[in-house]
Design a protein around this motif. Structure first.
Motif, short mmCIF file in Angstrom:
data_model
loop_
_atom_site.label_atom_id
_atom_site.label_comp_id
_atom_site.label_asym_id
_atom_site.label_seq_id
_atom_site.Cartn_x
_atom_site.Cartn_y
_atom_site.Cartn_z
N LEU A 198 -3.45 -3.85 94.86
CA LEU A 198 -2.69 -2.64 95.16
C LEU A 198 -2.26 -2.58 96.63
O LEU A 198 -1.29 -1.89 96.97
N SER A 201 1.44 -6.05 100.60
CA SER A 201 2.54 -5.45 101.36
C SER A 201 3.78 -6.33 101.38
O SER A 201 4.71 -6.08 102.17
N LEU A 227 -1.39 -1.97 88.80
CA LEU A 227 -0.07 -2.07 89.43
C LEU A 227 0.96 -1.23 88.67
O LEU A 227 1.84 -0.61 89.27
N ASN A 231 3.11 2.19 89.95
CA ASN A 231 4.56 1.95 90.01
C ASN A 231 4.91 0.86 91.02
O ASN A 231 5.81 1.01 91.84
N LYS A 232 4.17 -0.25 90.95
CA LYS A 232 4.40 -1.35 91.87
C LYS A 232 4.81 -2.64 91.16
O LYS A 232 4.90 -3.68 91.81
N ASP A 241 14.02 -3.60 91.10
CA ASP A 241 12.82 -3.16 91.81
C ASP A 241 13.12 -1.97 92.74
O ASP A 241 12.27 -1.60 93.56
N LEU A 244 10.61 1.17 92.68
CA LEU A 244 9.18 0.94 92.83
C LEU A 244 8.61 1.66 94.05
O LEU A 244 9.33 1.94 95.01
N SER A 245 7.32 1.90 94.01
CA SER A 245 6.62 2.53 95.14
C SER A 245 6.05 1.46 96.06
O SER A 245 4.84 1.30 96.19
N GLY A 246 6.93 0.68 96.66
CA GLY A 246 6.48 -0.39 97.54
C GLY A 246 7.04 -1.73 97.10
O GLY A 246 7.85 -1.81 96.17
#
Length: 301
Positions: A198, A201, A227, A231-232, A241, A244-246
């Motif tokens: 999670l 980066s 994941l 929402n990754k 993408d 997505l949250s990141g």
């Protein structure tokens, strides 16, 4: 207590997290009078030790040995290759670096075991060997390799790929933006914790094998589900993408494949060879999507 119904499982995987990763998993079980040991340290498989590599062995800052191979002509970025427990001199790992160079990347394979890879032995020897490779030193050696590529080779864009033990290191290397890793691919990384996944980066593809006894499928599903909840994750190489949250993560599980299927495949088996080739093509596709192109002329030597 009815001893015939005694069911005791002691999972020692977590005890083997030395240097931040696991290279094997062991389960000891006793059901009545039965005892069973499942899975030992990763077997070498086809390490391709007859392979004649194309690159050069040099020593960089902090006396870190690396294997370096550069593409002929233009160079589109740099990729660090992280070996498995059998070390950086194994032909199977150097072949990956050479294949990356053939696709236009400057590839570096650092010796993160500093001349002391796993060479086999009993459990006591394994624990002692693992303790000789603290995660702090491994982390620093990866940072040293990134710095070498950026300052000495002039490569702004750096990705990282790794296998088994190295697959775990890929995840750890992307946890901090300070590593300046811009894309990552981990092959059957062992002992990856949900919170580590999670925290990635950089855009990261994680490749696993359905029949892997070293990195069980149940653990992979935990990572995948976490994941998804965060929402990754995307569910195909070319999926959108933007919502997505990141940074994007992509988990791909190869059916009827075993641990080390991609880089230590039995090439005489056409089915095994096809799976290995597909996994490596996925790696190239991920790098092409997420590692910014860095076109420049490159002259070897």
């Amino acid at each position: 207590m009815d001893r015939s119904r005694l069911l005791l499982f002691v999972t020692v995987s977590s005890l083997l997290i030395v240097g931040g990763c696991i290279c094997f998993a062991v389960v000891w079980g006793a059901v009545g009078n039965k005892e069973e040991t499942v899975v030992g340290p990763c077997e070498p498989g086809d390490t391709r030790n007859d392979y004649v590599a194309n690159g050069t062995d040099i020593v960089i800052t902090s006396n870190l040995p690396i294997y370096l191979v550069e593409p002929v002509g233009s160079c589109s970025g740099a990729v660090i290759v992280v070996h498995d427990i059998h070390g950086y001199e194994v032909g199977a790992s150097r072949l990956i670096a050479d294949e990356l160079a053939m696709h236009g990347y400057t590839a570096v394979l650092p010796d993160l075991f500093r001349g002391n890879p796993w060479k086999g032995g009993d459990w006591g020897q394994y624990f002692m060997w693992s303790a000789s490779h603290p995660q702090e030193r491994v982390d620093q050696d990866i940072l040293t390799t990134v710095d070498y590529l950026q300052t000495e080779k002039g490569m702004e864009n750096v990705a990282i790929v790794g296998f088994c033990w190295g697959g775990k290191q890929v995840v750890l290397a992307t946890k901090s933006p300070s590593t300046k890793i811009q894309a990552a691919v981990g092959f059957y990384g062992t002992g990856i914790a949900v919170d580590e996944a999670l925290a990635m980066s950089a855009p990261t593809m994680l490749i696993f094998a359905q029949n892997d006894t070293v990195q069980p499928l149940a653990d992979v599903r935990l990572i995948e589900n976490a994941l998804q909840t965060a929402n990754k994750i995307i569910h195909s190489l070319n999926a959108d993408d933007s919502e997505l949250s990141g940074p994007a993560a992509y988990v791909k599980i190869f059916e009827d494949a075993d641990h080390a299927f991609a880089h230590r495949a039995n090439r005489s088996d056409p089915v095994a060879a096809a799976k290995a080739d597909e996994a490596k093509q996925d790696m190239f596709a991920w790098l092409e999507r997420y590692l910014p192109m860095e076109e420049r002329d490159n002259v070897i030597g």
